[in-house]
Write a protein that holds these residues in place. Structure first.
Motif, PDB file in Angstrom:
ATOM      1  N   HIS A   1     -10.238   1.562   2.391  1.00 40.37           N
ATOM      2  CA  HIS A   1     -11.233   2.456   2.983  1.00 40.37           C
ATOM      3  C   HIS A   1     -11.855   3.367   1.933  1.00 40.37           C
TER       4      HIS A   1
ATOM      5  N   TYR B   1     -13.021  -2.820   6.805  1.00 36.07           N
ATOM      6  CA  TYR B   1     -13.296  -2.620   5.384  1.00 36.07           C
ATOM      7  C   TYR B   1     -13.654  -3.896   4.663  1.00 36.07           C
TER       8      TYR B   1
ATOM      9  N   ALA C   1       7.496   8.631  -7.041  1.00 34.48           N
ATOM     10  CA  ALA C   1       6.323   9.479  -7.211  1.00 34.48           C
ATOM     11  C   ALA C   1       6.489  10.451  -8.376  1.00 34.48           C
TER      12      ALA C   1
ATOM     13  N   ARG D   1       3.517  12.127  -1.975  1.00 35.76           N
ATOM     14  CA  ARG D   1       4.928  12.480  -1.774  1.00 35.76           C
ATOM     15  C   ARG D   1       5.313  12.677  -0.319  1.00 35.76           C
TER      16      ARG D   1
ATOM     17  N   ARG E   1      -4.189   7.648 -15.408  1.00 35.35           N
ATOM     18  CA  ARG E   1      -3.417   8.891 -15.588  1.00 35.35           C
ATOM     19  C   ARG E   1      -2.447   8.826 -16.753  1.00 35.35           C
TER      20      ARG E   1
ATOM     21  N   LEU F   1      -7.479   8.675  -7.026  1.00 35.13           N
ATOM     22  CA  LEU F   1      -6.392   9.135  -6.146  1.00 35.13           C
ATOM     23  C   LEU F   1      -5.128   9.580  -6.892  1.00 35.13           C
ATOM     24  N   PRO F   2      -4.616   8.789  -7.836  1.00 37.78           N
ATOM     25  CA  PRO F   2      -3.406   9.249  -8.528  1.00 37.78           C
ATOM     26  C   PRO F   2      -3.627  10.561  -9.281  1.00 37.78           C
TER      27      PRO F   2
ATOM     28  N   LEU G   1       0.830  -1.204   0.000  1.00 33.46           N
ATOM     29  CA  LEU G   1       0.000   0.000   0.000  1.00 33.46           C
ATOM     30  C   LEU G   1       0.862   1.250   0.000  1.00 33.46           C
TER      31      LEU G   1
ATOM     32  N   TYR H   1      -6.710   0.858  -1.833  1.00 28.67           N
ATOM     33  CA  TYR H   1      -6.951   1.451  -0.514  1.00 28.67           C
ATOM     34  C   TYR H   1      -8.313   0.955  -0.023  1.00 28.67           C
TER      35      TYR H   1
ATOM     36  N   GLU I   1       3.129   5.677  -3.157  1.00 29.32           N
ATOM     37  CA  GLU I   1       4.275   6.366  -3.752  1.00 29.32           C
ATOM     38  C   GLU I   1       4.088   6.447  -5.276  1.00 29.32           C
ATOM     39  N   MET I   2       3.709   5.331  -5.898  1.00 31.17           N
ATOM     40  CA  MET I   2       3.506   5.327  -7.352  1.00 31.17           C
ATOM     41  C   MET I   2       2.375   6.279  -7.743  1.00 31.17           C
ATOM     42  N   ASP I   3       1.377   6.392  -6.864  1.00 30.19           N
ATOM     43  CA  ASP I   3       0.240   7.259  -7.165  1.00 30.19           C
ATOM     44  C   ASP I   3       0.559   8.732  -6.950  1.00 30.19           C
ATOM     45  N   GLY I   4       1.773   9.014  -6.501  1.00 32.76           N
ATOM     46  CA  GLY I   4       2.172  10.411  -6.357  1.00 32.76           C
ATOM     47  C   GLY I   4       1.986  10.970  -4.960  1.00 32.76           C
TER      48      GLY I   4
ATOM     49  N   PRO J   1      -5.986   5.331   7.979  1.00 32.62           N
ATOM     50  CA  PRO J   1      -7.123   4.449   7.686  1.00 32.62           C
ATOM     51  C   PRO J   1      -6.838   2.984   7.998  1.00 32.62           C
TER      52      PRO J   1
ATOM     53  N   MET K   1      -3.740  13.369  -6.597  1.00 36.15           N
ATOM     54  CA  MET K   1      -2.423  13.686  -6.063  1.00 36.15           C
ATOM     55  C   MET K   1      -1.630  14.541  -7.049  1.00 36.15           C
ATOM     56  N   ARG K   2      -1.873  14.359  -8.335  1.00 34.15           N
ATOM     57  CA  ARG K   2      -1.070  15.076  -9.316  1.00 34.15           C
ATOM     58  C   ARG K   2      -1.699  16.386  -9.745  1.00 34.15           C
TER      59      ARG K   2
ATOM     60  N   ARG L   1      -7.448  19.104  -2.153  1.00 34.33           N
ATOM     61  CA  ARG L   1      -7.781  17.710  -1.875  1.00 34.33           C
ATOM     62  C   ARG L   1      -8.623  17.551  -0.615  1.00 34.33           C
TER      63      ARG L   1
END
Lengths: 304, 388
Positions: free
Chosen positions: B90, A303, B74, A207, B169, B99-100, A197, B88, A202-205, A219, B103-104, B111
């Protein structure tokens, strides 16, 4: 014992023997549970409606009036309020500090075991013994805490001797006690988080450490946090040893808490009826806490 | 055109354990490369280094002509799909895929829930994100799942969502780490086709890690076979299968496994197997070699030829379109496997003893260090059929 779709079968002699054996095997546990749990609870519930006193023959049945008396009793209300304040101080502080410390310890591999043990010490040490250490630490004239204050030119604080400070001082000790347990629970919760996760975040940005915490850690810690909050509140409601050893509810009842008041009513003044009514209220408070937390929060933290 | 994704001389060790030894890959724009190898061969580590989740001890990663070795994950603009899905739990599917983008495209303030949408520009950004999410969900046919949470979905649905989060993205590269390993067999085959068509549609260079050779051969433009932290061969699936450069590639790829027999190259470059002359054309000194024959190239007959190997038939495994024959060499007791047409299998069924032979150009010869040796073509001519 009823075959599906068939007629009820008559019990054979063998079945009767089987049933008797089963009952016999259950009996010791059932008897013990009855004698040690169910009957005492019923007895307390029964006594709570009376004005029974130990050593005084006979008692009057007051019914709900006993509870009405309780809620007009200023000493009891004060104990109730003090306990609430104590819980309100201890629970949030020990949960938040426990979480922050757990995050700090988790972030650094070195010394993890050391810090975990250090913070866990209060949990395994004898509270009564530790209370005397705190008594020394908080001593108004030669206690190290005041010496430190003086060193920085700050006025001394009468930690346990002033009715304004005593609850806060007890809460401080309470936080110190609860911290280690919460910290260890949070550490376990943190280790259980799927590392993927964090990689995905990190990959999703994601930072900053701050957004990482709110995107993943917080969460994912939901179930742990719920458990920690519940257990901390319940333990705080049950505060007794520090009060009994350090302040005996004083000065001028400023540190009377529920369990200590129950103890005094029941075992010092021998007012069994009143103490029972208080005990019932005490258990009710715990049950309500448990129910509210599981019912209200459960939906938001699990969840699967 | 410059290669889209380049890994150059990448090495990595965990402690004293060397995981990657001087690995290089050049992937062209839009290419689908599968990294295949047994577990522990370093393929996942290589992928994480490409992603920037792990740092290489030595070597270089570049993306679209830009050296990104020191750029954090990132900021590399790659997307990754995980074996564990890593959704994720939740968040709803919609929030997961968004989400990606959030974030960008959004600032920290934008946000925030509720008040993040206070300005018209922020509202426009939120709307564009939602539009992109909807479009991606449609492409993956998960629109009806958008309001669900990952816990309420099957593995296949979760993996679709994970793919959605990756493609939404339009990254510069896709990295996939065994994305189908947690799915059941039928779904896996179905998702293979789907990932390939998603890849075609997006036209983005893809690095796909798997331990499943069928996946690698079936999906990739090129397959890189990794064993022991090295890439032994990187080539098209056909070449990998029919013309392996290394004995480990030959034995890892192909199911059932290739048959390996001890052989010897003697004076004059002639190859012998257990005393039988096969063919010549080899150079170098006298030495032991290993001869490989794919199971489908082992020809079984009921009559002995001059140089055929006598075998015991142990068991026939009927698989529908083919039959696998488990055999034992009468001379040395080694197990051999042959793949037969069902028609041919019925001819040999019930027999105890069989004779195997193979044709020369279907044999592969490997040195003891594993590398392939080839006979000079001119000499390996005549012999029509000879024993293996």
């Amino acid at each position: 014992m009823q075959p599906e779709g068939g007629k009820p079968r008559r019990l054979t002699r063998f079945d009767h023997r089987e049933v008797r054996a089963a009952l016999l095997l259950c009996a010791p546990t059932a008897v013990l549970m009855l004698a040690l749990l169910v009957l005492p609870t019923l007895a307390v519930l029964g006594l709570s409606f009376t004005d029974a006193e130990l050593g005084v023959p006979g008692f009057q049945f007051l019914g709900l009036g006993a509870y009405a008396d309780l809620f007009t009793d200023r000493a009891f209300l004060r104990a109730f309020r003090n306990t609430a304040i104590y819980v309100a101080l201890v629970a949030p502080a020990s949960v938040v500090i426990g979480l922050v410390l757990a995050l700090l310890i988790e972030a650094e591999v070195k010394g993890r075991a050391f810090f975990r043990s250090v913070y866990f010490l209060p949990v395994v040490s004898l509270t009564v013994a530790m209370a005397s250490v705190w008594q020394y630490l908080m001593h108004p004239s030669f206690g190290p805490m005041n010496l430190v204050l003086q060193r920085f030119g700050l006025p001394s604080i009468n930690w346990l001797g002033s009715s304004d400070n005593v609850l806060t001082s007890l809460a401080l000790i309470g936080i110190w006690q609860a911290l280690g347990f919460n910290l260890v629970l949070f550490l376990a919760g943190l280790t259980a988080i799927n590392r993927d996760l964090y990689a995905a975040a990190e990959m999703d940005g994601v930072r900053s450490a701050w957004s990482r915490f709110w995107t993943v850690t917080w969460p994912m810690l939901g179930p742990t946090t719920l458990f920690v909050v519940t257990i901390t509140m319940i333990n705080a409601v049950k505060v007794f040893e520090t009060v009994a050893t350090l302040t005996q509810g004083g000065p001028s009842k400023a540190s009377e808490v529920l369990l200590y008041t129950i103890y005094k009513e029941g075992f010092v003044y021998l007012h069994i009826g009143v103490a029972s009514a208080m005990a019932v209220v005490f258990v009710a408070v715990l049950l309500v806490l448990l129910l509210v937390q599981t019912k209200v929060l459960e939906k938001q933290v699990h969840y699967a | 055109m410059a290669p889209a994704l380049v890994l150059k001389h990448v090495s990595k060790a965990f402690g004293t354990q060397s995981v990657l030894r001087d690995v290089s890959i050049e992937a062209d724009a839009g290419e689908f490369i599968a990294l295949v190898g047994p577990s522990g061969c370093g393929k996942s580590t290589l992928l994480r280094i490409a992603a920037g989740l792990e740092r290489a001890d030595a070597g270089e990663v570049s993306l679209a002509g830009v050296n990104v070795t020191d750029t954090r994950a990132a900021d590399r603009d790659m997307a990754m799909v995980f074996q564990s899905y890593a959704l994720y739990p939740h968040l709803t599917v919609r929030q997961n895929i968004a989400l990606p983008l959030a974030m960008r495209r959004l600032s920290g303030f934008e946000r925030l829930p509720m008040i993040g949408r206070i300005t018209p520009s922020a509202r426009a950004k939120h709307a564009s994100i939602m539009a992109d999410v909807e479009r991606t969900a449609e492409a993956l046919r998960i629109t009806e799942l958008l309001n669900r949470k990952p816990g309420e979905m099957s593995g296949g649905q979760r993996q679709r969502v994970a793919l959605g989060r990756a493609i939404v993205r339009r990254p510069k590269a896709f990295l996939m780490d065994e994305p189908l390993s947690n799915l059941d067999a039928a779904l896996r085959v179905h998702m293979r086709a789907e990932i390939v068509s998603l890849h075609r549609a997006a036209g983005v260079v893809t690095l796909y890690v798997t331990h499943d050779q069928e996946e690698a051969l079936g999906m990739a433009d090129r397959v890189a076979v990794m064993i022991g932290g090295r890439i032994l061969q990187i080539a098209s699936p056909e070449v990998i299968y029919t013309d392996p450069e290394h004995i480990d590639v030959a034995s890892f790829i192909g199911s059932p496994k290739i048959n390996l027999l001890p052989g010897k190259i003697v004076h004059g470059g002639r190859l012998f197997q257990a005393g039988r002359y096969l063919f010549s054309g080899f150079s170098g000194p006298e030495r032991d070699v290993t001869i490989g024959i794919r199971p489908e190239h082992l020809f079984l007959s009921t009559e002995a030829h001059e140089d055929s190997i006598p075998l015991f038939l142990q068991r026939l495994e009927f698989l529908g379109s083919e039959v696998i024959a488990h055999l034992k060499n009468q001379n040395d007791g080694r197990a051999l496997i042959a793949r037969l047409e069902p028609d041919h299998a019925s001819d040999v069924a019930g027999l105890k003893q069989l004779f195997a032979s193979a044709t020369d150009h279907e044999l592969m010869v490997f040195e003891t260090d594993g590398s392939r040796v080839r006979a000079a073509a001119s000499v390996a001519d005549g012999a029509a059929s000879y024993a293996a």
